[in-house]
Design an enzyme around this catalytic site. Structure first.
Site, PDB file in Angstrom:
ATOM      1  N   ARG A 167      -2.284  -6.210  -7.920  1.00  0.00           N
ATOM      2  CA  ARG A 167      -1.087  -7.005  -7.630  1.00  0.00           C
ATOM      3  C   ARG A 167      -0.865  -8.104  -8.656  1.00  0.00           C
ATOM      4  O   ARG A 167       0.226  -8.310  -9.139  1.00  0.00           O
ATOM      5  CB  ARG A 167      -1.187  -7.618  -6.229  1.00  0.00           C
ATOM      6  CG  ARG A 167      -1.111  -6.585  -5.113  1.00  0.00           C
ATOM      7  CD  ARG A 167      -1.588  -7.167  -3.816  1.00  0.00           C
ATOM      8  NE  ARG A 167      -2.965  -7.610  -3.945  1.00  0.00           N
ATOM      9  CZ  ARG A 167      -3.607  -8.331  -3.055  1.00  0.00           C
ATOM     10  NH1 ARG A 167      -3.001  -8.715  -1.973  1.00  0.00           N
ATOM     11  NH2 ARG A 167      -4.871  -8.669  -3.248  1.00  0.00           N
ATOM     12  N   SER A 194      -2.882  -8.104   3.504  1.00  0.00           N
ATOM     13  CA  SER A 194      -3.048  -7.846   4.937  1.00  0.00           C
ATOM     14  C   SER A 194      -3.335  -9.149   5.684  1.00  0.00           C
ATOM     15  O   SER A 194      -2.894  -9.331   6.822  1.00  0.00           O
ATOM     16  CB  SER A 194      -4.171  -6.832   5.157  1.00  0.00           C
ATOM     17  OG  SER A 194      -3.833  -5.624   4.530  1.00  0.00           O
ATOM     18  N   HIS A 240       0.841  -1.202   0.000  1.00  0.00           N
ATOM     19  CA  HIS A 240       0.000   0.000   0.000  1.00  0.00           C
ATOM     20  C   HIS A 240       0.881   1.259   0.000  1.00  0.00           C
ATOM     21  O   HIS A 240       0.597   2.224  -0.697  1.00  0.00           O
ATOM     22  CB  HIS A 240      -0.880   0.053   1.257  1.00  0.00           C
ATOM     23  CG  HIS A 240      -1.912  -1.030   1.358  1.00  0.00           C
ATOM     24  ND1 HIS A 240      -2.062  -1.813   2.478  1.00  0.00           N
ATOM     25  CD2 HIS A 240      -2.857  -1.458   0.495  1.00  0.00           C
ATOM     26  CE1 HIS A 240      -3.063  -2.660   2.300  1.00  0.00           C
ATOM     27  NE2 HIS A 240      -3.556  -2.483   1.103  1.00  0.00           N
ATOM     28  N   LYS A 279     -15.550  -8.348   5.955  1.00  0.00           N
ATOM     29  CA  LYS A 279     -14.332  -8.636   6.725  1.00  0.00           C
ATOM     30  C   LYS A 279     -14.524  -8.263   8.189  1.00  0.00           C
ATOM     31  O   LYS A 279     -15.164  -7.256   8.496  1.00  0.00           O
ATOM     32  CB  LYS A 279     -13.153  -7.813   6.162  1.00  0.00           C
ATOM     33  CG  LYS A 279     -12.735  -8.238   4.777  1.00  0.00           C
ATOM     34  CD  LYS A 279     -11.569  -7.385   4.286  1.00  0.00           C
ATOM     35  CE  LYS A 279     -11.046  -7.883   2.942  1.00  0.00           C
ATOM     36  NZ  LYS A 279     -10.002  -6.993   2.393  1.00  0.00           N
TER      37      LYS A 279
HETATM   38  N1  COA Z   1      -0.309  -4.086  -1.405  1.00  0.00           N
HETATM   39  C1  COA Z   1      -0.648  -4.962  -0.477  1.00  0.00           C
HETATM   40  N2  COA Z   1      -1.889  -5.446  -0.337  1.00  0.00           N
HETATM   41  C2  COA Z   1      -2.796  -5.004  -1.190  1.00  0.00           C
HETATM   42  C3  COA Z   1      -2.518  -4.088  -2.194  1.00  0.00           C
HETATM   43  C4  COA Z   1      -1.200  -3.619  -2.292  1.00  0.00           C
HETATM   44  N3  COA Z   1      -0.831  -2.755  -3.232  1.00  0.00           N
HETATM   45  N4  COA Z   1      -3.638  -3.857  -2.888  1.00  0.00           N
HETATM   46  C5  COA Z   1      -4.584  -4.601  -2.319  1.00  0.00           C
HETATM   47  N5  COA Z   1      -4.064  -5.304  -1.303  1.00  0.00           N
HETATM   48  C6  COA Z   1      -4.736  -6.293  -0.471  1.00  0.00           C
HETATM   49  C7  COA Z   1      -5.171  -5.788   0.848  1.00  0.00           C
HETATM   50  O1  COA Z   1      -4.131  -5.975   1.797  1.00  0.00           O
HETATM   51  C8  COA Z   1      -6.368  -6.666   1.121  1.00  0.00           C
HETATM   52  O2  COA Z   1      -5.909  -7.877   1.683  1.00  0.00           O
HETATM   53  P1  COA Z   1      -6.850  -8.763   2.637  1.00  0.00           P
HETATM   54  O3  COA Z   1      -8.057  -9.124   1.825  1.00  0.00           O
HETATM   55  O4  COA Z   1      -5.977  -9.893   2.953  1.00  0.00           O
HETATM   56  O5  COA Z   1      -7.204  -7.903   3.826  1.00  0.00           O
HETATM   57  C9  COA Z   1      -6.924  -6.967  -0.273  1.00  0.00           C
HETATM   58  O6  COA Z   1      -5.890  -6.690  -1.155  1.00  0.00           O
HETATM   59  C10 COA Z   1      -8.058  -6.124  -0.746  1.00  0.00           C
HETATM   60  O7  COA Z   1      -8.383  -5.198   0.188  1.00  0.00           O
HETATM   61  P2  COA Z   1      -8.572  -3.653   0.008  1.00  0.00           P
HETATM   62  O8  COA Z   1      -7.714  -3.083  -1.052  1.00  0.00           O
HETATM   63  O9  COA Z   1      -8.428  -3.074   1.331  1.00  0.00           O
HETATM   64  O10 COA Z   1     -10.017  -3.576  -0.559  1.00  0.00           O
HETATM   65  P3  COA Z   1     -11.326  -4.272  -0.102  1.00  0.00           P
HETATM   66  O11 COA Z   1     -11.644  -5.241  -1.156  1.00  0.00           O
HETATM   67  O12 COA Z   1     -11.293  -4.743   1.315  1.00  0.00           O
HETATM   68  O13 COA Z   1     -12.314  -3.045  -0.209  1.00  0.00           O
HETATM   69  C11 COA Z   1     -13.221  -0.923   0.259  1.00  0.00           C
HETATM   70  C12 COA Z   1     -12.295  -2.023   0.713  1.00  0.00           C
HETATM   71  C13 COA Z   1     -13.423   0.025   1.416  1.00  0.00           C
HETATM   72  C14 COA Z   1     -12.616  -0.153  -0.907  1.00  0.00           C
HETATM   73  C15 COA Z   1     -14.561  -1.533  -0.224  1.00  0.00           C
HETATM   74  O14 COA Z   1     -15.019  -2.509   0.687  1.00  0.00           O
HETATM   75  C16 COA Z   1     -15.624  -0.475  -0.366  1.00  0.00           C
HETATM   76  O15 COA Z   1     -15.655   0.227  -1.369  1.00  0.00           O
HETATM   77  N6  COA Z   1     -16.473  -0.332   0.662  1.00  0.00           N
HETATM   78  C17 COA Z   1     -17.469   0.717   0.729  1.00  0.00           C
HETATM   79  C18 COA Z   1     -18.838   0.222   0.264  1.00  0.00           C
HETATM   80  C19 COA Z   1     -18.967   0.416  -1.207  1.00  0.00           C
HETATM   81  O16 COA Z   1     -18.800   1.483  -1.773  1.00  0.00           O
HETATM   82  N7  COA Z   1     -19.319  -0.685  -1.866  1.00  0.00           N
HETATM   83  C20 COA Z   1     -19.482  -0.701  -3.267  1.00  0.00           C
HETATM   84  C21 COA Z   1     -18.210  -1.150  -3.920  1.00  0.00           C
HETATM   85  S1  COA Z   1     -18.605  -1.715  -5.534  1.00  0.00           S
END
Ligand code: COA
Length: 165
Positions: free
Chosen positions: A91, A129, A18, A42
Protein backbone atom coordinates in the site's frame (compact mmCIF):
# COMPACT_ATOMS: atom_id res chain seq x y z
CA UNK A 1 3.41 -23.04 -17.93
CA UNK A 2 0.70 -23.15 -15.27
CA UNK A 3 1.08 -20.11 -13.06
CA UNK A 4 -0.41 -20.87 -9.66
CA UNK A 5 -0.20 -18.36 -6.81
CA UNK A 6 -1.43 -17.98 -3.28
CA UNK A 7 -2.45 -14.66 -1.73
CA UNK A 8 -1.92 -15.10 2.02
CA UNK A 9 -3.21 -12.76 4.70
CA UNK A 10 -5.29 -12.42 7.82
CA UNK A 11 -8.33 -10.94 6.00
CA UNK A 12 -9.96 -9.92 9.29
CA UNK A 13 -12.03 -8.81 7.45
CA UNK A 14 -11.43 -8.74 3.69
CA UNK A 15 -11.39 -5.12 2.46
CA UNK A 16 -11.95 -3.38 -0.86
CA UNK A 17 -8.16 -3.12 -1.03
CA UNK A 18 -7.76 -6.90 -0.78
CA UNK A 19 -10.55 -7.36 -3.32
CA UNK A 20 -8.73 -5.10 -5.76
CA UNK A 21 -5.51 -7.12 -5.39
CA UNK A 22 -7.34 -10.43 -5.88
CA UNK A 23 -9.22 -9.27 -8.97
CA UNK A 24 -6.03 -7.95 -10.56
CA UNK A 25 -4.06 -11.04 -9.46
CA UNK A 26 -6.68 -13.32 -11.01
CA UNK A 27 -5.83 -11.80 -14.39
CA UNK A 28 -2.10 -12.37 -13.95
CA UNK A 29 -2.16 -15.95 -12.65
CA UNK A 30 -3.93 -19.04 -14.02
CA UNK A 31 -5.04 -20.05 -10.53
CA UNK A 32 -5.06 -18.01 -7.35
CA UNK A 33 -5.78 -19.28 -3.85
CA UNK A 34 -6.72 -16.69 -1.26
CA UNK A 35 -5.17 -18.18 1.86
CA UNK A 36 -6.44 -17.25 5.31
CA UNK A 37 -3.56 -17.69 7.72
CA UNK A 38 -2.87 -17.06 11.35
CA UNK A 39 -0.74 -14.11 12.39
CA UNK A 40 0.25 -15.12 15.94
CA UNK A 41 0.66 -11.44 16.85
CA UNK A 42 -3.01 -10.56 16.23
CA UNK A 43 -6.20 -11.39 18.13
CA UNK A 44 -8.85 -11.92 15.46
CA UNK A 45 -12.39 -10.55 15.26
CA UNK A 46 -13.67 -13.20 12.82
CA UNK A 47 -12.90 -16.91 13.18
CA UNK A 48 -10.94 -18.37 10.24
CA UNK A 49 -14.05 -20.22 8.97
CA UNK A 50 -16.03 -16.96 9.00
CA UNK A 51 -13.29 -15.19 7.05
CA UNK A 52 -13.18 -18.01 4.50
CA UNK A 53 -16.96 -17.86 4.07
CA UNK A 54 -16.94 -14.09 3.50
CA UNK A 55 -14.08 -14.36 1.00
CA UNK A 56 -15.95 -17.11 -0.89
CA UNK A 57 -18.98 -14.85 -1.22
CA UNK A 58 -16.87 -11.91 -2.44
CA UNK A 59 -15.03 -13.95 -5.09
CA UNK A 60 -17.84 -16.31 -6.12
CA UNK A 61 -17.77 -14.83 -9.64
CA UNK A 62 -14.07 -15.58 -10.27
CA UNK A 63 -13.65 -19.17 -11.60
CA UNK A 64 -9.87 -19.28 -11.11
CA UNK A 65 -9.96 -18.06 -7.49
CA UNK A 66 -10.24 -20.46 -4.55
CA UNK A 67 -10.34 -19.69 -0.85
CA UNK A 68 -8.76 -21.84 1.86
CA UNK A 69 -7.39 -21.52 5.36
CA UNK A 70 -4.14 -22.94 6.60
CA UNK A 71 -2.11 -23.45 9.74
CA UNK A 72 1.65 -23.40 9.99
CA UNK A 73 4.06 -21.74 7.62
CA UNK A 74 2.78 -19.96 4.54
CA UNK A 75 5.56 -21.40 2.37
CA UNK A 76 4.53 -24.94 3.33
CA UNK A 77 0.95 -24.18 2.33
CA UNK A 78 2.19 -22.72 -0.98
CA UNK A 79 4.12 -25.92 -1.71
CA UNK A 80 1.12 -28.10 -0.80
CA UNK A 81 -0.93 -26.13 -3.35
CA UNK A 82 1.78 -26.47 -5.98
CA UNK A 83 2.20 -22.68 -5.99
CA UNK A 84 5.57 -21.13 -6.80
CA UNK A 85 4.36 -17.60 -6.14
CA UNK A 86 3.09 -15.76 -3.08
CA UNK A 87 1.23 -12.60 -3.98
CA UNK A 88 1.24 -9.62 -1.62
CA UNK A 89 -0.15 -6.10 -1.94
CA UNK A 90 1.95 -3.03 -1.13
CA UNK A 91 0.00 0.00 0.00
CA UNK A 92 2.60 2.53 1.04
CA UNK A 93 6.35 2.87 1.42
CA UNK A 94 5.84 2.08 5.10
CA UNK A 95 4.58 -1.40 4.16
CA UNK A 96 7.91 -2.06 2.46
CA UNK A 97 9.96 -2.75 5.55
CA UNK A 98 7.70 -5.45 6.97
CA UNK A 99 7.06 -6.94 3.54
CA UNK A 100 10.78 -7.06 2.75
CA UNK A 101 11.49 -8.85 6.01
CA UNK A 102 8.71 -11.34 5.42
CA UNK A 103 9.71 -11.95 1.78
CA UNK A 104 13.36 -12.50 2.73
CA UNK A 105 12.41 -14.86 5.57
CA UNK A 106 10.07 -16.79 3.32
CA UNK A 107 12.72 -16.99 0.61
CA UNK A 108 15.23 -18.36 3.11
CA UNK A 109 12.66 -20.99 4.15
CA UNK A 110 11.68 -21.86 0.58
CA UNK A 111 13.96 -20.58 -2.21
CA UNK A 112 11.66 -22.16 -4.81
CA UNK A 113 8.75 -19.89 -3.82
CA UNK A 114 8.88 -16.28 -5.00
CA UNK A 115 7.02 -13.33 -3.48
CA UNK A 116 5.43 -11.08 -6.08
CA UNK A 117 4.03 -7.66 -5.16
CA UNK A 118 1.21 -5.69 -6.69
CA UNK A 119 0.96 -2.03 -5.80
CA UNK A 120 -2.36 -1.25 -4.17
CA UNK A 121 -4.56 1.12 -6.15
CA UNK A 122 -4.23 4.66 -4.87
CA UNK A 123 -7.85 4.85 -3.76
CA UNK A 124 -7.39 1.92 -1.39
CA UNK A 125 -3.89 2.64 -0.09
CA UNK A 126 -5.16 4.08 3.23
CA UNK A 127 -7.37 1.09 4.13
CA UNK A 128 -6.47 -1.49 6.75
CA UNK A 129 -8.52 -4.11 8.54
CA UNK A 130 -7.77 -2.40 11.88
CA UNK A 131 -9.22 0.88 10.62
CA UNK A 132 -12.34 -0.92 9.44
CA UNK A 133 -12.83 -2.70 12.76
CA UNK A 134 -12.66 0.68 14.50
CA UNK A 135 -15.24 2.21 12.16
CA UNK A 136 -17.63 -0.69 12.77
CA UNK A 137 -17.11 -0.48 16.52
CA UNK A 138 -17.34 3.28 16.94
CA UNK A 139 -19.37 4.41 13.95
CA UNK A 140 -22.70 3.69 15.70
CA UNK A 141 -25.66 4.36 13.38
CA UNK A 142 -23.48 5.75 10.60
CA UNK A 143 -21.21 2.68 10.70
CA UNK A 144 -23.10 0.84 7.96
CA UNK A 145 -22.84 3.78 5.58
CA UNK A 146 -19.13 4.33 6.34
CA UNK A 147 -18.30 0.66 5.90
CA UNK A 148 -19.58 0.75 2.34
CA UNK A 149 -16.47 2.76 1.41
CA UNK A 150 -14.09 0.19 2.82
CA UNK A 151 -15.42 -3.37 2.60
CA UNK A 152 -17.21 -5.51 -0.01
CA UNK A 153 -21.01 -5.76 0.39
CA UNK A 154 -21.16 -9.24 2.00
CA UNK A 155 -18.92 -8.06 4.87
CA UNK A 156 -21.10 -5.16 6.06
CA UNK A 157 -23.84 -6.94 8.04
CA UNK A 158 -21.52 -9.50 9.67
CA UNK A 159 -19.29 -6.60 10.76
CA UNK A 160 -22.20 -4.69 12.28
CA UNK A 161 -23.43 -7.89 13.98
CA UNK A 162 -20.04 -8.42 15.65
CA UNK A 163 -20.39 -5.14 17.54
CA UNK A 164 -24.17 -5.12 18.08
CA UNK A 165 -25.51 -5.28 21.61
N1 COA B 1 -5.81 -3.56 1.18
C1 COA B 1 -6.19 -3.36 2.43
N2 COA B 1 -5.48 -3.75 3.49
C2 COA B 1 -4.34 -4.37 3.24
C3 COA B 1 -3.87 -4.62 1.96
C4 COA B 1 -4.66 -4.18 0.89
N3 COA B 1 -4.29 -4.35 -0.38
N4 COA B 1 -2.69 -5.24 2.05
C5 COA B 1 -2.45 -5.39 3.35
N5 COA B 1 -3.44 -4.84 4.06
C6 COA B 1 -3.53 -4.72 5.51
C7 COA B 1 -4.38 -5.73 6.16
O1 COA B 1 -5.72 -5.26 6.23
C8 COA B 1 -3.73 -5.84 7.52
O2 COA B 1 -4.25 -4.81 8.34
P1 COA B 1 -4.29 -4.95 9.94
O3 COA B 1 -2.87 -5.14 10.38
O4 COA B 1 -4.88 -3.68 10.34
O5 COA B 1 -5.15 -6.16 10.25
C9 COA B 1 -2.26 -5.53 7.25
O6 COA B 1 -2.23 -4.89 6.02
C10 COA B 1 -1.34 -6.69 7.08
O7 COA B 1 -2.03 -7.86 7.20
P2 COA B 1 -2.03 -9.09 6.23
O8 COA B 1 -1.80 -8.72 4.82
O9 COA B 1 -3.24 -9.83 6.52
O10 COA B 1 -0.73 -9.82 6.67
P3 COA B 1 -0.18 -10.19 8.07
O11 COA B 1 0.99 -9.33 8.27
O12 COA B 1 -1.24 -10.21 9.13
O13 COA B 1 0.29 -11.66 7.79
C11 COA B 1 0.13 -13.94 7.22
C12 COA B 1 -0.60 -12.70 7.65
C13 COA B 1 -0.81 -15.11 7.37
C14 COA B 1 0.55 -13.84 5.76
C15 COA B 1 1.41 -14.11 8.07
O14 COA B 1 1.13 -13.90 9.44
C16 COA B 1 1.99 -15.50 7.91
O15 COA B 1 2.68 -15.76 6.94
N6 COA B 1 1.67 -16.39 8.86
C17 COA B 1 2.05 -17.79 8.79
C18 COA B 1 3.31 -18.07 9.59
C19 COA B 1 4.51 -17.87 8.73
O16 COA B 1 4.68 -18.43 7.66
N7 COA B 1 5.42 -17.05 9.25
C20 COA B 1 6.61 -16.73 8.58
C21 COA B 1 6.43 -15.46 7.80
S1 COA B 1 8.03 -14.80 7.48
Amino acid sequence: MNRTAIYPGSFDPVTLGHEDIVRRGAKVFDALTVAVGVNPGKSPLFAPEERVELLRQVFADLPNVEVASFEGLTVDFARRRGARVMLRGLRTVSDMEAEFTMALANHALAPDVETVFLMASERYSHISSTLIRQIAQMGRDAGREHLRHFVPGPVIEPMIAKFAG
